[in-house]
Design an enzyme around this catalytic site. Structure first.
Site, PDB file in Angstrom:
ATOM      1  N   GLU A   1       0.834  -1.199   0.000  1.00  0.00           N
ATOM      2  CA  GLU A   1       0.000   0.000   0.000  1.00  0.00           C
ATOM      3  C   GLU A   1       0.870   1.251   0.000  1.00  0.00           C
ATOM      4  OE1 GLU A   1      -2.553   1.438  -0.531  1.00  0.00           O
ATOM      5  OE2 GLU A   1      -4.360   0.551   0.278  1.00  0.00           O
ATOM      6  N   ASP A   2       0.328   2.327  -0.510  1.00  0.00           N
ATOM      7  CA  ASP A   2       1.061   3.590  -0.437  1.00  0.00           C
ATOM      8  C   ASP A   2       0.812   4.304   0.882  1.00  0.00           C
ATOM      9  OD1 ASP A   2      -1.556   3.820  -1.445  1.00  0.00           O
ATOM     10  OD2 ASP A   2      -1.179   5.837  -2.152  1.00  0.00           O
TER      11      ASP A   2
ATOM     12  N   ASP B   1      -4.685   5.269   6.158  1.00  0.00           N
ATOM     13  CA  ASP B   1      -5.301   6.429   6.786  1.00  0.00           C
ATOM     14  C   ASP B   1      -6.296   5.920   7.841  1.00  0.00           C
ATOM     15  OD1 ASP B   1      -5.770   9.414   6.542  1.00  0.00           O
ATOM     16  OD2 ASP B   1      -7.787   8.649   6.217  1.00  0.00           O
TER      17      ASP B   1
ATOM     18  N   PHE C   1      -2.172  16.662   4.138  1.00  0.00           N
ATOM     19  CA  PHE C   1      -2.540  16.131   2.822  1.00  0.00           C
ATOM     20  C   PHE C   1      -1.270  15.934   1.997  1.00  0.00           C
ATOM     21  CE2 PHE C   1      -6.352  15.652   0.071  1.00  0.00           C
ATOM     22  CZ  PHE C   1      -5.674  15.049  -0.982  1.00  0.00           C
TER      23      PHE C   1
ATOM     24  N   ARG D   1       0.754  12.546  -8.989  1.00  0.00           N
ATOM     25  CA  ARG D   1       1.306  11.208  -8.746  1.00  0.00           C
ATOM     26  C   ARG D   1       2.752  11.101  -9.233  1.00  0.00           C
ATOM     27  NH1 ARG D   1      -2.972   7.785  -7.235  1.00  0.00           N
ATOM     28  NH2 ARG D   1      -4.959   8.107  -8.283  1.00  0.00           N
TER      29      ARG D   1
HETATM   30  C1  PRP Z   1      -5.856   5.497  -0.818  1.00  0.00           C
HETATM   31  C2  PRP Z   1      -4.682   4.593  -0.460  1.00  0.00           C
HETATM   32  C3  PRP Z   1      -5.336   3.464   0.264  1.00  0.00           C
HETATM   33  C4  PRP Z   1      -6.505   4.140   0.950  1.00  0.00           C
HETATM   34  C5  PRP Z   1      -6.138   4.399   2.378  1.00  0.00           C
HETATM   35  O1  PRP Z   1      -6.389   5.039  -2.014  1.00  0.00           O
HETATM   36  O2  PRP Z   1      -3.989   4.152  -1.601  1.00  0.00           O
HETATM   37  O3  PRP Z   1      -5.781   2.459  -0.602  1.00  0.00           O
HETATM   38  O4  PRP Z   1      -6.747   5.354   0.256  1.00  0.00           O
HETATM   39  O5  PRP Z   1      -7.195   4.991   3.068  1.00  0.00           O
HETATM   40  P1  PRP Z   1      -7.939   4.289   4.280  1.00  0.00           P
HETATM   41  O6  PRP Z   1      -6.904   3.743   5.194  1.00  0.00           O
HETATM   42  O7  PRP Z   1      -8.712   5.430   4.892  1.00  0.00           O
HETATM   43  O8  PRP Z   1      -8.855   3.236   3.735  1.00  0.00           O
HETATM   44  P2  PRP Z   1      -7.412   5.890  -2.916  1.00  0.00           P
HETATM   45  O9  PRP Z   1      -8.803   5.392  -2.680  1.00  0.00           O
HETATM   46  O10 PRP Z   1      -7.161   7.355  -2.701  1.00  0.00           O
HETATM   47  O11 PRP Z   1      -7.039   5.447  -4.395  1.00  0.00           O
HETATM   48  P3  PRP Z   1      -5.693   5.640  -5.243  1.00  0.00           P
HETATM   49  O12 PRP Z   1      -4.628   4.779  -4.600  1.00  0.00           O
HETATM   50  O13 PRP Z   1      -6.083   5.121  -6.600  1.00  0.00           O
HETATM   51  O14 PRP Z   1      -5.328   7.095  -5.269  1.00  0.00           O
END
Ligand code: PRP
Length: 200
Positions: free
Chosen positions: A111-112, A115, A164, A177
């Site tokens: 994961e990146d 949150d 952010f 990105r």
């Molecule tokens: C982001 C990130 C995780 C998630 C984390 O993805 O890559 O998958 O949100 O948030 P959480 O812990 O509150 O669930 P996003 O939905 O923004 O999609 P992306 O990676 O395509 O930008």
């Protein structure tokens, strides 16, 4: 000369909206070397599958896998947890599933950012039900202050404050990105579209 000037101007344009660099390229590279070494040691002799969660993790995956010295495969899932704004809704949708079964395999979710934890809590439940031999998480970034559900994270690149963040795969409305570093977005960029807490 003209090409260089054009590249510089293009870089400046892309960085409009970035308040400051939070984690620079050198720090990212150094931490990825450490993480890749640790992961290689943990999974040596095992059938390792990296499951990257699109789209934010693509740069992290690409760099991390080059630091993993043991044989492994990759696959992708796509989820959606937010609308177009900046806050988590707690609702996780699967937009793309894995290509192959994971039964009997050692699965490491890449994961990146974590949150609220909702995305990974949901994914862990979904993938655990498919009977992998092991199932763990590596994340580049973690915002512990924002956690809503408990999840165990095996490797975390950086714990960061609740700001952010964009760049190195992370977006705001699909932009930023491509930045080679993790930056902090200027609040005025997201303030008009979302009044909630920043997610990144
Ligand atoms: C982001 C990130 C995780 C998630 C984390 O993805 O890559 O998958 O949100 O948030 P959480 O812990 O509150 O669930 P996003 O939905 O923004 O999609 P992306 O990676 O395509 O930008």
């Amino acid at each position: 000369m003209a090409a260089n000037r054009e590249a510089d101007q293009s870089k400046r344009r892309l960085e409009v909206g970035v308040e400051r660099v939070l984690i620079d390229e050198v720090a990212l590279r150094a931490r990825l070397v450490e993480m890749g070494t640790a992961i290689s040691a943990e999974y040596v002799g095992k059938d390792l599958l990296l499951v990257a969660v699109l789209k934010g993790s693509v740069l992290f995956l690409a760099d991390l896998m080059r630091q993993i010295s043991i044989p492994h495969e990759i696959d992708f899932m796509a989820t959606s947890s937010y609308g177009a704004g900046a806050t988590s809704s707690g609702v996780v949708r699967i937009l793309k599933d894995l290509n192959k079964p994971i039964e009997g395999r050692h699965v490491l979710i890449v994961e990146d950012i974590i949150d609220s934890g909702n995305t990974l809590a949901y994914l862990m439940g979904l993938l655990a039900a498919r009977n992998p031999t092991s199932l763990q998480i590596v994340t580049l970034l973690d915002k512990p202050d924002r956690r809503e559900v408990d999840i165990h994270v095996a490797w975390t690149g950086f714990s960061i404050p609740n700001e952010f963040v964009i760049g190195y795969g992370l977006d705001y409305n699909e932009r930023y990105r491509n930045l080679p570093y993790i930056g902090v977005l200027k609040p005025e960029i997201y303030a008009q579209s979302d009044a909630g807490s920043p997610v990144g």
